[in-house]
Design a protein around this motif. Structure first.
Motif, PDB file in Angstrom:
ATOM      1  N   VAL A 175      -5.204   1.827   6.782  1.00 63.30           N
ATOM      2  CA  VAL A 175      -5.886   2.255   5.553  1.00 63.30           C
ATOM      3  C   VAL A 175      -5.729   3.764   5.380  1.00 63.30           C
ATOM      4  CG1 VAL A 175      -8.126   2.457   4.416  1.00 63.30           C
ATOM      5  CG2 VAL A 175      -7.513   0.333   5.589  1.00 63.30           C
ATOM      6  N   LYS A 176      -5.895   4.524   6.439  1.00 62.30           N
ATOM      7  CA  LYS A 176      -5.750   5.980   6.353  1.00 62.30           C
ATOM      8  C   LYS A 176      -4.303   6.373   6.056  1.00 62.30           C
ATOM      9  CE  LYS A 176      -9.701   7.210   9.236  1.00 62.30           C
ATOM     10  NZ  LYS A 176     -10.384   7.965   8.152  1.00 62.30           N
ATOM     11  N   VAL A 177      -3.358   5.616   6.628  1.00 63.50           N
ATOM     12  CA  VAL A 177      -1.951   5.878   6.319  1.00 63.50           C
ATOM     13  C   VAL A 177      -1.692   5.667   4.832  1.00 63.50           C
ATOM     14  CG1 VAL A 177       0.411   5.062   6.682  1.00 63.50           C
ATOM     15  CG2 VAL A 177      -1.108   5.403   8.640  1.00 63.50           C
ATOM     16  N   ALA A 178      -2.244   4.569   4.270  1.00 59.25           N
ATOM     17  CA  ALA A 178      -2.052   4.295   2.842  1.00 59.25           C
ATOM     18  C   ALA A 178      -2.655   5.410   1.993  1.00 59.25           C
ATOM     19  CB  ALA A 178      -2.688   2.952   2.492  1.00 59.25           C
ATOM     20  N   GLU A 179      -3.817   5.935   2.406  1.00 56.59           N
ATOM     21  CA  GLU A 179      -4.441   7.027   1.647  1.00 56.59           C
ATOM     22  C   GLU A 179      -3.563   8.274   1.671  1.00 56.59           C
ATOM     23  OE1 GLU A 179      -8.189   7.504   3.506  1.00 56.59           O
ATOM     24  OE2 GLU A 179      -9.101   5.714   2.579  1.00 56.59           O
ATOM     25  N   ARG A 180      -2.978   8.594   2.828  1.00 58.16           N
ATOM     26  CA  ARG A 180      -2.110   9.779   2.902  1.00 58.16           C
ATOM     27  C   ARG A 180      -0.860   9.601   2.053  1.00 58.16           C
ATOM     28  NH1 ARG A 180      -2.127  12.323   9.022  1.00 58.16           N
ATOM     29  NH2 ARG A 180      -4.406  12.529   9.223  1.00 58.16           N
ATOM     30  N   ILE A 181      -0.298   8.405   2.087  1.00 61.55           N
ATOM     31  CA  ILE A 181       0.895   8.157   1.257  1.00 61.55           C
ATOM     32  C   ILE A 181       0.537   8.310  -0.212  1.00 61.55           C
ATOM     33  CG2 ILE A 181       2.527   6.383   0.518  1.00 61.55           C
ATOM     34  CD1 ILE A 181       2.490   5.302   3.370  1.00 61.55           C
ATOM     35  N   ARG A 182      -0.617   7.750  -0.631  1.00 57.70           N
ATOM     36  CA  ARG A 182      -1.008   7.800  -2.038  1.00 57.70           C
ATOM     37  C   ARG A 182      -1.243   9.240  -2.493  1.00 57.70           C
ATOM     38  NH1 ARG A 182      -5.191   4.800  -1.610  1.00 57.70           N
ATOM     39  NH2 ARG A 182      -4.200   2.767  -1.904  1.00 57.70           N
ATOM     40  N   ARG A 183      -1.764  10.088  -1.616  1.00 56.61           N
ATOM     41  CA  ARG A 183      -2.045  11.477  -2.008  1.00 56.61           C
ATOM     42  C   ARG A 183      -0.767  12.276  -2.258  1.00 56.61           C
ATOM     43  NH1 ARG A 183      -6.347  11.354   1.952  1.00 56.61           N
ATOM     44  NH2 ARG A 183      -4.962  12.398   3.467  1.00 56.61           N
ATOM     45  N   GLN A 184       0.330  11.837  -1.667  1.00 56.95           N
ATOM     46  CA  GLN A 184       1.585  12.582  -1.847  1.00 56.95           C
ATOM     47  C   GLN A 184       2.353  12.152  -3.087  1.00 56.95           C
ATOM     48  OE1 GLN A 184       2.278  15.176   0.061  1.00 56.95           O
ATOM     49  NE2 GLN A 184       0.380  14.728   1.193  1.00 56.95           N
ATOM     50  N   LEU A 185       1.860  11.148  -3.793  1.00 56.97           N
ATOM     51  CA  LEU A 185       2.609  10.615  -4.929  1.00 56.97           C
ATOM     52  C   LEU A 185       2.175  11.275  -6.221  1.00 56.97           C
ATOM     53  CD1 LEU A 185       2.626   6.793  -4.080  1.00 56.97           C
ATOM     54  CD2 LEU A 185       4.242   8.582  -3.378  1.00 56.97           C
ATOM     55  N   SER A 186       3.091  11.288  -7.169  1.00 54.75           N
ATOM     56  CA  SER A 186       2.812  11.802  -8.510  1.00 54.75           C
ATOM     57  C   SER A 186       2.460  10.635  -9.423  1.00 54.75           C
ATOM     58  CB  SER A 186       4.038  12.544  -9.044  1.00 54.75           C
ATOM     59  OG  SER A 186       4.428  13.594  -8.170  1.00 54.75           O
ATOM     60  N   GLU A 187       2.027  10.994 -10.629  1.00 55.43           N
ATOM     61  CA  GLU A 187       1.707   9.963 -11.606  1.00 55.43           C
ATOM     62  C   GLU A 187       2.977   9.180 -11.950  1.00 55.43           C
ATOM     63  OE1 GLU A 187      -0.278   9.523 -16.056  1.00 55.43           O
ATOM     64  OE2 GLU A 187      -0.020  11.490 -15.138  1.00 55.43           O
ATOM     65  N   GLY A 188       2.856   7.864 -11.929  1.00 52.95           N
ATOM     66  CA  GLY A 188       4.010   7.013 -12.191  1.00 52.95           C
ATOM     67  C   GLY A 188       4.656   6.493 -10.941  1.00 52.95           C
ATOM     68  N   ASP A 189       4.409   7.171  -9.800  1.00 55.77           N
ATOM     69  CA  ASP A 189       4.934   6.657  -8.535  1.00 55.77           C
ATOM     70  C   ASP A 189       4.077   5.488  -8.070  1.00 55.77           C
ATOM     71  OD1 ASP A 189       6.654   8.751  -8.744  1.00 55.77           O
ATOM     72  OD2 ASP A 189       5.686   9.996  -7.211  1.00 55.77           O
ATOM     73  N   VAL A 190       4.675   4.554  -7.327  1.00 55.06           N
ATOM     74  CA  VAL A 190       3.979   3.340  -6.874  1.00 55.06           C
ATOM     75  C   VAL A 190       4.176   3.218  -5.381  1.00 55.06           C
ATOM     76  CG1 VAL A 190       3.799   0.834  -7.042  1.00 55.06           C
ATOM     77  CG2 VAL A 190       4.340   2.193  -9.079  1.00 55.06           C
ATOM     78  N   ALA A 191       3.037   3.015  -4.668  1.00 52.82           N
ATOM     79  CA  ALA A 191       3.100   2.775  -3.226  1.00 52.82           C
ATOM     80  C   ALA A 191       2.765   1.313  -2.964  1.00 52.82           C
ATOM     81  CB  ALA A 191       2.121   3.682  -2.485  1.00 52.82           C
ATOM     82  N   GLY A 192       3.427   0.749  -1.971  1.00 44.60           N
ATOM     83  CA  GLY A 192       3.182  -0.649  -1.630  1.00 44.60           C
ATOM     84  C   GLY A 192       3.192  -0.874  -0.141  1.00 44.60           C
ATOM     85  N   ARG A 193       2.526  -1.944   0.270  1.00 48.28           N
ATOM     86  CA  ARG A 193       2.586  -2.375   1.675  1.00 48.28           C
ATOM     87  C   ARG A 193       3.139  -3.784   1.674  1.00 48.28           C
ATOM     88  NH1 ARG A 193      -1.927  -4.804   5.330  1.00 48.28           N
ATOM     89  NH2 ARG A 193      -0.976  -4.700   7.403  1.00 48.28           N
ATOM     90  N   ILE A 194       4.255  -3.977   2.337  1.00 47.04           N
ATOM     91  CA  ILE A 194       4.922  -5.275   2.261  1.00 47.04           C
ATOM     92  C   ILE A 194       4.817  -6.034   3.558  1.00 47.04           C
ATOM     93  CG2 ILE A 194       6.473  -4.507   0.441  1.00 47.04           C
ATOM     94  CD1 ILE A 194       8.628  -4.181   2.548  1.00 47.04           C
ATOM     95  N   GLY A 195       4.028  -5.514   4.510  1.00 47.34           N
ATOM     96  CA  GLY A 195       3.827  -6.265   5.730  1.00 47.34           C
ATOM     97  C   GLY A 195       3.606  -5.381   6.915  1.00 47.34           C
ATOM     98  N   GLY A 196       2.655  -5.760   7.795  1.00 44.77           N
ATOM     99  CA  GLY A 196       2.436  -5.046   9.045  1.00 44.77           C
ATOM    100  C   GLY A 196       2.283  -3.562   8.840  1.00 44.77           C
ATOM    101  N   ASP A 197       3.132  -2.778   9.474  1.00 41.76           N
ATOM    102  CA  ASP A 197       3.100  -1.320   9.354  1.00 41.76           C
ATOM    103  C   ASP A 197       4.239  -0.816   8.491  1.00 41.76           C
ATOM    104  OD1 ASP A 197       5.056  -2.089  11.126  1.00 41.76           O
ATOM    105  OD2 ASP A 197       4.798  -0.372  12.458  1.00 41.76           O
TER     106      ASP A 197
END
Length: 918
Positions: free
Chosen positions: A536-558
């Motif tokens: 969850v914390k990894v996902a939050e860090r990834i999301r903070r580095q993205l700009s508007e229009g960028d999309v983050a996803g988790r497709i399995g495990g790590d």
């Protein structure tokens, strides 16, 4: 069966009345015939009387005329004339009656002069007038007429004698002549007079017989006709009774005839017998009230009353009874009609249940007439909308409902419903306070016998919460439940949309594939719960580095993905990749743990690396794998060569699935020698894959693939079974007993059937547990968590020894060294390579050997390749060693030859090189 009441007496009277009339007519006819016979008898008596008088008058007239001829006495002449006048009067009356030219007074004077009884006068007149030609009467009248001239001549003789006596006297000759004439006339008339008398008597007898047979025949005919009529009437009565009994017995309702005075049953129909389960003989004589469960007190004649009819075996039937008072002759009888109302009761119950269900149903229900005016609403509707039933009066069903877009419900909806279809859909409904809510509306109709719409039925449900849940479900279906990032399908959809935009606008799209390095160690060391919170914390860090229009996803495990649209070049994504590597390498604080990670990132871009979402993700994955393999905590841009490696791994995975079935695996055994004596004391079973095309594939290449496919447990089981079989084969060949070590994967070590499987293999081969040594890495033991001690205790109880493999490369927890069954400690080759020159390796190896010695553990050094390494380990107290200094891995037959040198030699590729002694 008795005739019942006035309703039965009237038809019976109507049936018997013609019979009575016929009997009366027959009696009247017989009486009339009898009276006619009497009249005929009287008439015959008159004729006989008349014949007697006439015959006497004729004879007396002859006698008087003969006496007058002798003595000329005036008295004789007067007597003659009297009798002769009677004969002439009778002759006139006869001819007048026959001719029909007479008056009643004249005929009466004739009958009175002839001294005929008055009662016979009319009959004699009638017979002479109408029946003068009947047998015997005809002959009598002919005999009578034949004397008419003689009687007239007697009168002429009397006139001549009277003239002669008045003239002074009659000579004897004349008297004789006249008397001769008289005698001749008398002789002529006398037989005819007798014939007249005889014929009259015969006529009377014939007519009497005729009348007798006529009366008898009439009586018989009347009797036959009456009997025939009586038979037909009785048959009609019997048919009516049978039809009545048929109707009585075939009536759908039960009918019971009850004596009004005693209340007992007189008769029942078949339906009553069937419903009560009792025969008519059992019911007749019983009291009527015994048929019912409830009292019948207060039931009025002619009015229906509900009750419960008792049946056989305790069964009951709801009924409705109606009674009427009738008469059977003079006996008052109560006729009870019992009607089964089970269907009515069931319908009423269903109606009541339906009404209660309608009132209590959670969905709102509206009923409107054919013009869509609301006429009824249940409580749920009032609760949903705030409109009471009174407030809805005069409103149309669609007045407070619109389509979701705000438009009125179109006529096509009502046309479809009126045509016999149901309509269901979402509408926007307005509450009484003016607020609105989404509503699921179902419309249907109720029709009459002519298929015309009578009512509209609307069932409505508030779907506000359902729509919110649907939105949540849709979000869950498109997003990862742990991190809230887009899942694979949603990420692919965004990627496809971004590619379509980039194609139109001639831009680039970049996909990043991020995999955390050594995340499995976090799960094994801290627990999966900590691992999930770290993700969850990894996902939050990834999301903070993205700009508007960028999309983050988790497709399995790590594994995470990032979509960066609207770039000019693929290389423009380098900046965000660098930021992600930097932020993910910073320590994470999870609960009380500080965890340091790194990540490997693969980069693929449109249009250079693929023209669809699947291709970009797959190529980014291949680039990530290259980064992880080559360096870690780094990123790589995709190149076609990477994809070739990925394809090779996929092909290897496909071929690995068939390797067990095709028997492509084999075992080789590497000896373990006692360092002090150089004697072989054990061998370690090592797995090899003999690929039919690639040749020998080493475990380092295919074991990770087997673990990812879930095949590692099946491979481990095969290794254990094959090892036990090989130990048994060596024992049968006379090979000295040695210990055989087998490597155990973490997946099989944690399986519930692990211990039982090993025990069964040993028992099936009749092998002692001490012949087997299980080599388990620290990471494998970490997988068991709290169950490690119980598993080790079970192995120790079975007598199976355990060696901790690769000790010193993991967490080197001292706690594992105290576990039951742990007897050996294997020093990893990474600490052996630098011996004896590398002081760090020497210090570590020395410390491990000293610790093992103090704990009483056997130490085994791996990867010994030089004499210097051998000497150092021997001096430091190491017990056993493995490595190319002693032997390469050998086939089973080579091991057998090595341990039994006196047996026939087997060609080998490798030769055992014993350590040199100082």
């Amino acid at each position: 069966m008795h005739s019942s009441g006035n309703s039965l007496q009237k038809p019976l009277t109507r049936h018997l009345l013609p019979l009575a009339y016929a009997l009366a007519v027959a009696v009247a006819l017989i009486m009339a015939l009898t009276w006619g016979v009497l009249q005929v008898q009287v008439t015959l008596a008159g004729f006989l009387n008349s014949e007697s008088v006439w015959s006497k008058a004729q004879k007396q007239a002859v006698i008087d005329l003969d006496n007058y001829a002798l003595n000329g006495s005036a008295a004789d002449l007067a007597s003659f004339r009297n009798h002769h006048g009677l004969l002439e009067s009778d002759r006139w009356g006869r001819d007048a009656i026959i001719a029909g030219k007479y008056s009643h007074e004249d005929i009466t004077r004739v009958f009175e002069r002839g001294n005929i009884m008055p009662a016979a006068q009319l009959g004699m007149t009638f017979m002479l007038r109408h029946f003068s030609g009947m047998p015997h009467i005809r002959e009598a009248l002919a005999a009578w007429r034949s004397t008419d001239a003689s009687i007239t001549e007697l009168g002429t003789i009397a006139n001549e004698l009277n003239t002669a006596y008045r003239a002074g006297g009659v000579s004897p000759a004349e008297i004789a002549r006249q008397r001769g004439r008289i005698k001749a006339l008398n002789d002529y008339m006398e037989p005819r007079t007798d014939l007249f008398s005889i014929e009259v008597v015969k006529g009377a007898l014939w007519l009497g017989e005729l009348l007798f047979w006529g009366v008898l025949g009439a009586f018989l005919i009347a009797a036959l006709l009456w009997l025939r009529m009586a038979r037909r009437i009785l048959e009609s009565i019997r048919g009516s009774e049978e039809r009545y009994r048929l109707l009585f017995d075939s009536a759908a309702d039960a009918i019971v005839m009850v004596d009004e005075a005693s209340g007992r049953i007189l008769d029942v129909n078949r339906t009553a017998s069937v419903w009560t389960g009792r025969s008519p003989g059992e019911l007749v004589g019983d009291r009527f009230v015994h048929l019912f469960m409830q009292s019948m007190a207060g039931q009025k004649t002619g009015q229906a009353a509900a009750n419960v009819l008792l049946g056989a075996k305790g069964r009951t039937r709801p009924v409705e009874t109606q009674t009427s008072l009738v008469n059977w002759g003079s006996q008052p009888v109560r006729q009870a009609i019992i009607r089964d109302i089970s269907e009515r009761v069931a319908l009423e119950r269903d109606r009541r249940i339906a009404a209660e269900a309608l009132a209590s149903i959670a969905e709102g229900v509206l009923i409107a007439d054919a013009t869509r005016q609301v006429i009824s609403a249940n409580a749920a509707h009032a609760e949903l909308t705030g409109f009471t039933a009174q407030a809805l009066q005069g409103k149309r069903l669609d007045d407070t409902r619109r389509l979701p877009g705000g438009q009125p419900l179109p006529p096509s909806i009502w046309d479809s419903v009126a045509a016999g279809h149901n309509w269901m859909g979402e509408v926007l409904s307005t509450r009484s306070d003016g607020s609105s809510y989404p509503e699921h509306l179902s419309l249907s109709t109720i029709r009459d016998a002519d298929d015309q719409v009578v009512y509209y039925v609307a069932v409505l449900t508030d779907i506000h919460e359902a729509k919110a849940n649907q939105h949540r479900l849709e979000h869950m279906a498109r997003h990862d439940p742990l991190t809230g990032l887009a899942n694979r399908a949603e990420f692919e959809r965004h990627c496809a949309e971004a590619i379509a935009v980039a194609e139109r606008e001639r831009l680039a799209v970049v996909v990043l594939f991020i995999d955390l390095d050594a995340f499995k160690i976090v799960n094994d060391s801290y627990s999966h719960a900590i691992g999930d919170r770290l993700l969850v914390k990894v996902a939050e860090r990834i999301r903070r580095q993205l700009s508007e229009g960028d999309v983050a996803g988790r497709i399995g495990g790590d594994e995470f993905t990032v979509l960066i649209p609207r770039l000019i070049l693929r290389e423009d994504g380098r900046a965000i990749v660098s930021r992600l590597l930097a932020t993910l390498s910073e320590p994470f604080l999870v609960d009380d743990y500080e965890i340091v990670l790194s990540a490997s990132i693969g980069v693929a871009g449109y249009p250079l690396d693929g023209d669809n979402a699947l291709a970009l993700i797959a190529n980014a994955d291949a680039a990530m794998y290259a980064a992880k393999t080559e360096e870690r905590n780094a990123f790589r841009f995709y190149t076609p060569m990477m994809h070739a490696d990925t394809r090779r791994r996929l092909q290897l995975a496909a071929e690995l699935r068939q390797a067990l079935a095709r028997n492509e695996f084999q075992l080789v055994f590497q000896p373990s020698v006692e360092l002090r004596s150089g004697r072989i004391v054990a061998v370690e079973a090592l797995l090899r894959w003999q690929h039919p095309e690639r040749g020998e594939v080493l475990p380092a290449e295919f074991i990770p693939v087997a673990e990812s496919l879930g095949l590692i447990r099946r491979i481990d089981e095969w290794v254990m079974q094959t090892t036990c079989a090989q130990i048994q084969a060596w024992d049968l060949a006379g090979v000295p007993p040695i210990r055989v070590a087998v490597n155990i994967s973490a997946r099989w070590f944690g399986h519930p059937a692990f211990v039982d499987g090993i025990s069964r293999n040993l028992q099936s081969r009749q092998l002692a547990p001490r012949r087997l040594l299980l080599e388990i890495t620290e990471s494998a033991m970490l997988r068991l968590g709290d169950d490690i001690e119980r598993t080790m205790q079970t192995l120790d109880t079975l007598g199976i020894a355990v060696a901790i493999d690769d000790f010193g490369t993991g967490y080197s927890s001292m706690a594992y060294l105290k576990l039951p069954a742990v007897t050996c400690l294997k020093i990893d080759r990474s600490f052996i390579i630098g011996l004896p020159g590398n002081s760090n390796d020497a210090a570590i190896a020395g410390a491990i050997l000293a610790m093992a010695k103090s704990l009483g553990l056997t130490t085994i050094a791996e990867g010994i390749e030089t004499e210097a390494q051998h000497d150092f380990l021997l001096r430091s107290g190491c017990i056993e060693g493995q490595g190319y200094l002693y032997s390469y891995p050998l086939r089973p037959e080579e091991v057998q030859h090595l341990l039994c040198p006196n047996q026939p030699p087997v060609p080998t590729r490798l030769k055992l090189v014993p350590p040199r002694r100082s």
